[in-house]
Design a protein around this motif. Structure first.
Motif, mmCIF file in Angstrom:
data_model
loop_
_atom_site.group_PDB
_atom_site.id
_atom_site.type_symbol
_atom_site.label_atom_id
_atom_site.label_comp_id
_atom_site.label_asym_id
_atom_site.label_seq_id
_atom_site.Cartn_x
_atom_site.Cartn_y
_atom_site.Cartn_z
ATOM 1 N N LEU A 57 0.821 -1.206 0.000
ATOM 2 C CA LEU A 57 0.000 0.000 0.000
ATOM 3 C C LEU A 57 0.858 1.260 0.000
ATOM 4 N N VAL A 58 1.855 1.298 0.867
ATOM 5 C CA VAL A 58 2.755 2.458 0.931
ATOM 6 C C VAL A 58 3.455 2.657 -0.409
ATOM 7 N N ARG A 59 3.959 1.577 -1.012
ATOM 8 C CA ARG A 59 4.641 1.648 -2.301
ATOM 9 C C ARG A 59 3.711 2.132 -3.411
ATOM 10 N N GLU A 60 2.531 1.521 -3.505
ATOM 11 C CA GLU A 60 1.596 1.867 -4.576
ATOM 12 C C GLU A 60 1.152 3.330 -4.497
ATOM 13 N N ILE A 61 0.858 3.807 -3.309
ATOM 14 C CA ILE A 61 0.407 5.198 -3.157
ATOM 15 C C ILE A 61 1.544 6.163 -3.501
ATOM 16 N N ARG A 62 2.766 5.797 -3.127
ATOM 17 C CA ARG A 62 3.931 6.622 -3.484
ATOM 18 C C ARG A 62 4.129 6.621 -5.006
ATOM 19 N N GLU A 63 4.033 5.431 -5.647
ATOM 20 C CA GLU A 63 4.252 5.319 -7.091
ATOM 21 C C GLU A 63 3.146 5.987 -7.915
#
Length: 132
Positions: free
Chosen positions: A48-54
């Motif tokens: 979730l953290v990665r996807e929202i950042r990307e």
């Protein structure tokens, strides 16, 4: 086979972030909570953290795992949507995949045309707010 996908109910100033799918995505122009597919070796929170950042260039902190939604559409593989209530930690939104975004008051969530798997997430979120 089940595709595991996380989504973020990002809260800031008593509002929630929602995103509109682009014309080139499946379910074009429908609204959803942003997120993405869990990769091998990745926890749901890391995904979730990665996807929202990307996808949005935002920093978030997952706070609370909500009830996953199992969604089957025709002959396609089933989708497990895993929602989290999240805090906004900073960043300026840059739409890299979506067409549009809005920060909406919870009472206005049902006024949008949602992707089918997100509808139970909206309903649970509103129940949680009402109970607190």
């Amino acid at each position: 086979m089940i595709t595991r996908v996380t989504c973020a109910v990002i809260e800031q100033y008593a509002r929630v972030l929602i995103t509109q799918r682009s014309k080139s995505m499946p379910d074009p122009l429908l609204w959803e909570f942003p997120g993405g597919k869990v990769e091998a070796g990745e926890t749901e929170e890391e995904c979730l953290v990665r996807e929202i950042r990307e996808e949005l260039s935002l920093h978030i902190t997952p706070q609370f795992r909500m009830t996953p939604v199992l969604h089957q559409l025709g002959d396609n593989p089933a989708l497990e949507l895993i929602p989290f209530r999240c805090l906004y930690d900073g960043g300026t939104i840059q739409l890299l995949e979506h067409r549009n975004y809005k920060w909406v008051h919870p009472q206005d969530l049902l006024d949008h045309d949602w992707c089918a798997p997100d509808i139970p997430v909206v309903e649970e979120y509103l129940r949680l707010l009402k109970a607190s």
